[in-house]
Write a protein that holds these residues in place. Structure first.
Motif, PDB file in Angstrom:
ATOM      1  N   LYS A  27       1.082   8.385   1.560  1.00  0.00           N
ATOM      2  CA  LYS A  27       1.789   9.644   1.303  1.00  0.00           C
ATOM      3  C   LYS A  27       3.025   9.428   0.425  1.00  0.00           C
ATOM      4  N   GLY A  28       2.858   8.639  -0.637  1.00  0.00           N
ATOM      5  CA  GLY A  28       3.923   8.456  -1.611  1.00  0.00           C
ATOM      6  C   GLY A  28       4.972   7.422  -1.249  1.00  0.00           C
ATOM      7  N   THR A  29       4.881   6.802  -0.093  1.00  0.00           N
ATOM      8  CA  THR A  29       5.837   5.775   0.314  1.00  0.00           C
ATOM      9  C   THR A  29       5.140   4.420   0.285  1.00  0.00           C
ATOM     10  N   THR A  30       5.828   3.411  -0.238  1.00  0.00           N
ATOM     11  CA  THR A  30       5.255   2.070  -0.351  1.00  0.00           C
ATOM     12  C   THR A  30       5.532   1.281   0.927  1.00  0.00           C
ATOM     13  N   TYR A  31       4.480   0.623   1.434  1.00  0.00           N
ATOM     14  CA  TYR A  31       4.580  -0.171   2.652  1.00  0.00           C
ATOM     15  C   TYR A  31       3.958  -1.544   2.436  1.00  0.00           C
ATOM     16  N   ARG A  34       8.068  -0.331   5.789  1.00  0.00           N
ATOM     17  CA  ARG A  34       8.429   0.343   4.546  1.00  0.00           C
ATOM     18  C   ARG A  34       9.014  -0.667   3.577  1.00  0.00           C
ATOM     19  N   HIS A  61       0.841  -1.198   0.000  1.00  0.00           N
ATOM     20  CA  HIS A  61       0.000   0.000   0.000  1.00  0.00           C
ATOM     21  C   HIS A  61       0.876   1.247   0.000  1.00  0.00           C
ATOM     22  N   GLN A  62       0.408   2.291  -0.639  1.00  0.00           N
ATOM     23  CA  GLN A  62       1.109   3.578  -0.639  1.00  0.00           C
ATOM     24  C   GLN A  62       0.457   4.510   0.380  1.00  0.00           C
TER      25      GLN A  62
END
Length: 183
Positions: A149-153, A172, A146-147
């Protein structure tokens, strides 16, 4: 600690004296007294600031159990206080390789414990993700990429079959670090 309406073990007046009793910043003595007198089912209060004997502040998760169990207008309540750090330590010890954040929500979705409280306060995206995972959960552990705020987790979600608590972890996603042990 055992609270008793008669004050034979730990009286209500003791609970309201900072440094002697266990005083809560967000649970005023009048509301505490009302809760303890009317409690007829177990209750869990989320991690919050508690002033403990000696005037030290500690973040505690509070479990309340009326006595006798199942009775209405019970004469006493068992109050179990667990340090928030203890829960964080237990969750962190599940895997020595785990590097992410985790959250525990009760069966109604109320946040009980968070390893990263600032993330919860700063993002509605996490709440909507948990909502979606709850709807899609088949009872087993669910994981998604899932993204936020622009970071993939990598986000994992599980529900306890014992108490309905929801366990959410997020790590992350990157090429160099893995949240989970590899074999």
């Amino acid at each position: 600690m055992l609270f008793s309406k008669t004050g034979s073990v730990y009286g209500m007046e003791d609970m309201a004296i900072p440094g002697i009793g266990f005083t809560y910043e967000n649970w005023q003595p009048a509301y505490m007294k009302e809760t303890l007198h009317t409690l007829d089912a177990p209750l869990v209060r989320p991690v919050e600031e508690v002033i403990i004997p000696g005037n030290n502040r500690v973040r505690m998760l509070t479990f309340l159990q009326p006595l006798p169990v199942g009775g209405s207008h019970s004469p006493g309540v068992v109050i179990i206080l667990v340090k928030g750090d203890t829960i964080l330590h237990m969750m962190g010890s599940v895997s020595v390789h785990y590097l992410g954040d985790f959250f525990i929500l009760d069966e109604q979705g109320q946040l009980l414990v968070a390893s990263n409280g600032s993330l919860v306060r700063s993002s509605d995206d996490l709440a909507s993700l948990v909502d979606r995972m709850e709807r899609e959960n088949s009872g087993d552990l669910t994981s998604v990429i899932h993204q936020i705020k622009g970071t993939t987790y990598i986000v994992s979600y599980a529900v306890s079959d014992k108490n309905g608590w929801q366990y959410v972890s997020r790590c992350r996603w990157c090429c160099e670090i893995s949240c989970y042990p590899t074999r």
